[in-house]
Scaffold this active site. Structure first.
Site, PDB file in Angstrom:
ATOM      1  N   ASP A   1     -12.596   3.719  32.976  1.00 29.69           N
ATOM      2  CA  ASP A   1     -12.881   3.716  31.541  1.00 29.69           C
ATOM      3  C   ASP A   1     -14.018   4.672  31.208  1.00 29.69           C
ATOM      4  OD1 ASP A   1     -13.241   3.175  28.867  1.00 29.69           O
ATOM      5  OD2 ASP A   1     -13.754   1.074  29.109  1.00 29.69           O
TER       6      ASP A   1
ATOM      7  N   SER B   1     -15.279   4.141  37.805  1.00 26.51           N
ATOM      8  CA  SER B   1     -15.502   5.505  37.327  1.00 26.51           C
ATOM      9  C   SER B   1     -16.500   6.212  38.240  1.00 26.51           C
ATOM     10  CB  SER B   1     -16.030   5.500  35.896  1.00 26.51           C
ATOM     11  OG  SER B   1     -14.997   5.171  34.976  1.00 26.51           O
TER      12      SER B   1
ATOM     13  N   ASN C   1      -9.319   0.657  38.017  1.00 28.21           N
ATOM     14  CA  ASN C   1      -9.625   0.752  36.590  1.00 28.21           C
ATOM     15  C   ASN C   1     -10.626   1.873  36.319  1.00 28.21           C
ATOM     16  OD1 ASN C   1      -8.155  -1.612  36.633  1.00 28.21           O
ATOM     17  ND2 ASN C   1      -9.554  -2.740  35.317  1.00 28.21           N
TER      18      ASN C   1
ATOM     19  N   HIS D   1     -12.322  -2.898  39.792  1.00 26.27           N
ATOM     20  CA  HIS D   1     -12.866  -2.582  38.473  1.00 26.27           C
ATOM     21  C   HIS D   1     -14.126  -1.727  38.628  1.00 26.27           C
ATOM     22  CE1 HIS D   1     -10.873  -5.702  35.678  1.00 26.27           C
ATOM     23  NE2 HIS D   1     -10.167  -5.636  36.788  1.00 26.27           N
ATOM     24  N   GLY D   2     -14.589  -1.190  37.492  1.00 26.10           N
ATOM     25  CA  GLY D   2     -15.856  -0.450  37.491  1.00 26.10           C
ATOM     26  C   GLY D   2     -15.842   0.734  38.430  1.00 26.10           C
TER      27      GLY D   2
ATOM     28  N   ASP E   1      -7.453  -5.740  29.284  1.00 26.85           N
ATOM     29  CA  ASP E   1      -8.541  -5.674  30.246  1.00 26.85           C
ATOM     30  C   ASP E   1      -9.639  -6.671  29.863  1.00 26.85           C
ATOM     31  OD1 ASP E   1     -10.016  -4.719  32.400  1.00 26.85           O
ATOM     32  OD2 ASP E   1     -10.935  -3.102  31.239  1.00 26.85           O
TER      33      ASP E   1
END
Length: 325
Positions: free
Chosen positions: A268, A226, A266, A223-224, A91
């Site tokens: 995290d 969450s 994604n 992405h990003g 990543d």
């Protein structure tokens, strides 16, 4: 050292992408940095029959150690015995050298993030990584546009949205296999600056729709993503933490993004927050506890629940694992 990902029991993401695009679900791409997170991700995905992309950042790659990581992955794939397809992905790789190291150590997918450079430099760097990766049958993800926020070594002050008119040119010149775009998500727990009683800003679905018009069957990545679940933020703050006004992407917006063509998401920060919350709570309630297996084990069990929930209710990837082999 030059290891083929197939020897580790891993798969290429190309078949995952094809299935996800056809069936309108998102492949879960979960970051991990220790054994308990890795165990939870795999167990949660087995129990929901979901394909999974295991992601490791550049700093986590150094933290775990490439040799130890390789053996951990081999152990995981042997334990699962092809119950679900598993890919291993770098990543936000920030250099050709790092991407090459991961490819040579058995990763089945790498991301080269040249978004901080000029358009021309991004193309040059991405193309260089693609050329090497494709010799090893490894797929490459790139980024066009910039996500705000901080996650690992990635940092940017503000979003620079992806320009739809550039995506076809970028892909044709680089040969990249999937594309991460910027439509309003950001890295870390503090995704949006919002005033009290105001709604979280909507993602720029108009940009996503324009991109999908040009690339109807091409894998697009978010992405990003969450959601920064309030329950776990509250647990952290109630047990000595200080994570105030953390706001993520709503689950409804993630579902809408999937219906509009996003096929990999994604995650995290959510996993970090869940683990931190349970560890803090356990140690606060049991101040004499000093056995890591106790508090890490409880954190792992909670992570499994969250992974299962996201696969079933947010990403809609549950039930597709066995269909991809």
């Amino acid at each position: 050292m030059n290891i083929n990902y197939k020897n580790l029991g891993l798969v290429c993401t190309k078949e995952m992408f094809k299935k996800a695009i056809k069936e309108k679900f998102a492949i879960p791409a979960y970051n991990f940095s220790n054994m308990e997170q890795l165990q939870a991700i795999i167990q949660g995905c087995i129990e929901t029959d979901s394909p999974v992309i295991l992601q490791i950042s550049s700093s986590a790659y150094k933290y775990v150690n490439p040799i130890l990581l390789r053996h951990m992955i081999t152990g995981i794939t042997q334990m699962t015995n092809k119950k679900i397809p598993i890919a291993l992905h770098l990543d936000h790789g920030n250099s050709f050298e790092l991407c090459k190291s991961c490819i040579d150590n058995g990763f089945s997918s790498v991301m080269i993030d040249g978004s901080a450079y000029s358009y021309k430099e991004n193309i040059y760097l991405t193309k260089k990584v693609v050329k090497y990766a494709h010799l090893k049958n490894v797929v490459v993800e790139a980024e066009l546009g910039v996500l705000a926020g901080i996650e690992d070594t990635t940092k940017a002050e503000k979003n620079l949205y992806t320009q739809p008119e550039k995506v076809e040119d970028f892909i044709s010149k680089t040969g990249v296999d999937s594309l991460a775009i910027s439509i309003g998500t950001s890295h870390g727990a503090y995704k949006f600056k919002i005033k009290p009683n105001k709604k979280i800003p909507s993602l720029r679905f108009n940009i996503l729709k324009e991109i999908k018009k040009q690339l109807p069957n091409f894998p697009i990545v978010l992405h990003g993503a969450s959601s920064i679940l309030p329950k776990y933020v509250n647990i952290i703050n109630q047990n000595g933490g200080n994570i105030e006004s953390a706001t993520g992407v709503s689950e409804s917006q993630l579902r809408k993004a999937i219906q509009n063509g996003i096929c990999k998401i994604n995650i995290d920060s959510d996993l970090r927050l869940v683990m931190t919350a349970i560890i803090r709570k356990t140690l606060t309630e049991n101040p004499k506890e000093f056995d890591p297996r106790k508090y890490l084990g409880l954190a792992r069990e909670e992570l499994i629940k969250i992974i299962k929930y996201k696969n079933k209710k947010v990403l809609s990837s549950a039930g597709f694992g066995h269909t991809i082999f």
